[in-house]
Write an enzyme that holds these catalytic residues in place. Structure first.
Site, short mmCIF file in Angstrom:
data_model
loop_
_atom_site.label_atom_id
_atom_site.label_comp_id
_atom_site.label_asym_id
_atom_site.label_seq_id
_atom_site.Cartn_x
_atom_site.Cartn_y
_atom_site.Cartn_z
N GLY A 285 79.61 50.55 20.76
CA GLY A 285 78.71 51.38 22.47
C GLY A 285 77.21 50.71 22.53
O GLY A 285 77.70 49.41 22.18
N SER A 286 77.29 51.30 23.97
CA SER A 286 75.46 50.41 24.58
C SER A 286 75.09 50.29 23.67
O SER A 286 74.29 49.05 24.04
CB SER A 286 75.05 50.94 26.16
OG SER A 286 76.10 51.36 26.55
N VAL A 287 75.18 50.77 22.27
CA VAL A 287 73.76 49.95 21.73
C VAL A 287 74.04 48.09 21.71
O VAL A 287 72.95 47.40 21.32
CB VAL A 287 73.51 50.54 20.53
CG1 VAL A 287 72.71 49.80 19.14
CG2 VAL A 287 73.71 51.69 20.50
N LYS B 41 74.47 46.19 23.97
CA LYS B 41 75.00 45.34 24.25
C LYS B 41 72.64 44.15 24.78
O LYS B 41 72.40 43.46 25.88
CB LYS B 41 73.82 46.16 26.22
CG LYS B 41 74.76 47.61 27.19
CD LYS B 41 74.74 48.33 27.91
CE LYS B 41 76.23 48.77 27.97
NZ LYS B 41 76.23 49.98 29.08
#
Length: 591
Positions: free
Chosen positions: A304-306, A308
């Protein structure tokens, strides 16, 4: 007619006697050490039938934490009693007085014993060094005070350290040129498997008493102490684990009810594992039939957003981080109104702090237009493609891996996905085919905190002989990939800190801790449904203290629904716990 029958009978008897003689030759001369398909050592079995023995140390090497404490074994000074004591007169009262128990409790234990015992009343009685000396100075046959090694049923970092077992097929396949008994313990998973050849026993340490067919003394009442001829073995693997921090981490993971997931804590300076917790636990009765046998911290998961953080690094280097540019964070990455988040127009830094999907989907698409391989390139620079565990040529091993079961990471499964805007956008927010390990994410955070230099993750600093001298050191090593620049690392550090200090940041729950935290949250859709709810992977990855980085920590809760399962409280408790441990350690040292 009768003569033919006699001849036939003689031939049959002769064949039977020949078979018996052949069998005796096999038993006595040919297959004395490897009899039958079970490879039984007949000599050892014969000796065991004529002796009573107490194993003091099974001879297999062990694991120590960074401070030299045993992790999977426990050495305890105990009183060993042999059963022949019941048939002789001896000064039981003097022994009882020394170890501070009643004589009747010792007599009762001896009367019930059919083989040598470590005296228990009601549990194993541990002795002081002074008590051991006094007992042994009595020189009573069959009474010994010794330090005995016990294997622990429950031990810290069980998936990382791994399990052992007796497996003749594994022995034959792994060590075809070694003469090993079929009941030799071998490492089946984890570090037990990685370091197995070093840990193999060179023989047992034991007290042996020879008996006749009915259990009486064969050579008087002398008990012999037998140990391997090589005084340097068994060896110990000196791990980087900190037992105190590991035990605290396991308590907190269970307190926060992490059913599947865990955490990994790195020492940034040495890039080594201080603690690692994986859940579910190993089912000791049937380890390979359930998920607990797998170390979730070295298995690949959707981040997920990790992820990014990787897109941010690439955007910084390719000057896509213009602070005056704003992104519409009321929309999804597909351009539709976002039903869940209405953040308005945000710049690059704010988008990272609030984890705006549209921003990083857009940036991923723009990076693809510059070069389709950029996202993978930066995932490699930040060590997410793995493996990241220590690897090198040592002794007579080429490419020895400390963590043998570590998964690699991946970004795309197929080359065609790199050309598809929608797939690339989903990749930019850590979805689609992105898979990474928590250990690799922790290493990414350590790399950023260190200023951009990527190193291998160690879980062992060396192998030591029994007397504590070094057999083989494991030096710190750089990863064989391009580092990110110090400038990029510095900008990432500021972004990661903004996640926590921004009043709307996804890490705002970590404000006010005794260590200032920098990091990134992640909530990944797994595509797996539980009724009408989709299961999610919830992450927080970061480092602390922000100004003088010491720890990199990743916590993850796998396969939970959106109604709970946040790892921020666990992360906060770990930060507070580490601060308290440091504070108490400083107090102890000052006193």
């Amino acid at each position: 007619m009768w003569r033919k029958r006699v001849i036939v009978m003689i031939v049959i008897i002769f064949c039977f006697v020949a078979l018996l003689m052949g069998r005796l030759v096999q038993l006595q001369l040919v297959s004395t050490e490897r009899f039958s398909k079970h490879q039984v050592n007949l000599i050892e079995s014969s000796v065991k039938q004529r002796s009573q023995e107490m194993i003091i140390d099974n001879g297999r090497g062990s694991f120590l934490d960074r401070n030299g404490e045993y992790l999977v074994h426990k050495k305890m000074p105990v009183l060993i009693l042999f059963p022949f004591l019941k048939n002789m007169t001896w000064d039981v009262k003097k022994v009882a007085d020394i170890i501070e128990v009643s004589p009747s409790s010792i007599n009762q234990a001896v009367e019930q014993a059919k083989e040598p015992i470590a005296f228990a009343n009601p549990e194993i009685v541990t002795l002081t060094e002074q008590q051991m000396r006094e007992v042994n100075q009595l020189e009573i046959p069959g009474v010994f005070a010794v330090e005995k090694k016990y294997s622990l049923t429950d031990y810290p970092a069980e998936q990382l350290i791994g399990i052992t077992g007796q497996n003749p097929n594994t022995i034959q396949k792994r060590y075809p040129d070694k003469e090993l008994p079929v009941n030799t313990l071998v490492g089946l998973t984890g570090l037990e498997k990685s370091f197995d050849e070093f840990l193999l026993p060179d023989g047992e340490s034991k007290l042996v008493y020879h008996v006749d067919g009915i259990g009486g003394p064969l050579f008087g009442i002398n008990v012999k102490y037998v140990e391997p001829a090589n005084p340097y073995y068994p060896v110990n693997v000196k791990t980087t684990l900190d037992k105190e921090k590991q035990e605290m981490a396991e308590e907190l993971v269970d307190k926060h009810e992490i059913k599947k997931g865990g955490l990994v804590l790195l020492d940034i300076e040495t890039n080594s594992i201080l603690s690692l917790v994986s859940r579910p636990k190993i089912n000791k009765k049937s380890p390979f039939d359930e998920e607990g046998i797998h170390n979730m911290m070295v298995r690949q998961h959707i981040p997920g957003s990790v992820f990014k953080t990787v897109v941010a690094a690439a955007a910084i280097d390719h000057e896509l981080d213009d602070p005056s540019r704003e992104f519409d964070c009321n929309k999804t990455i597909m351009g539709n109104e976002d039903p869940n988040y209405q953040h308005g127009m945000l710049n690059f830094t704010e988008s990272f702090a609030l984890s705006c999907n549209n921003t990083f989907g857009t940036l991923a698409k723009e990076l693809k237009e510059i070069d389709e391989g950029i996202i993978e390139e930066y995932a490699g620079k930040l060590s997410l493609l793995g493996p990241v565990g220590w690897e090198g040529d040592i002794y007579h091993f080429d490419h020895f891996k400390q963590i043998a079961d570590e998964d690699k990471g991946r970004i795309f499964l197929e080359e065609s996905a790199k050309k598809d805007d929608n797939f690339v956008k989903m990749t930019g927010i850590g979805q689609h085919e992105v898979r990474v390990t928590p250990l690799a994410i922790a290493n990414m955070m350590a790399t950023i905190a260190r200023g951009g230099h990527a190193e291998m993750v160690r879980v062992a600093t060396g192998i030591e002989y029994r007397n504590g001298t070094s057999l083989l050191p494991f030096e710190e090593k750089s990863l064989a990939n391009d580092d990110i620049s110090p400038y990029t690392a510095m900008k990432l550090q500021k972004l990661l800190r903004e996640v926590v200090v921004n009043e709307e940041g996804t890490g705002r729950g970590l404000q006010g801790l005794p260590f200032e935290v920098a990091g990134k949250s992640g909530t990944a859709e797994t595509g797996i449904m539980d009724g009408e709810k989709q299961l999610l992977n919830k992450w927080f990855a970061g480092y602390f203290p922000f100004d003088k980085p010491k720890y990199a920590l990743v916590a993850v809760n796998l396969g939970v629904d959106d109604s709970g399962g946040s790892v921020t409280p666990l992360y906060a408790d770990m930060v507070k716990g580490l601060y308290e441990l440091e504070h108490h350690t400083t107090e102890r040292n000052s006193n």
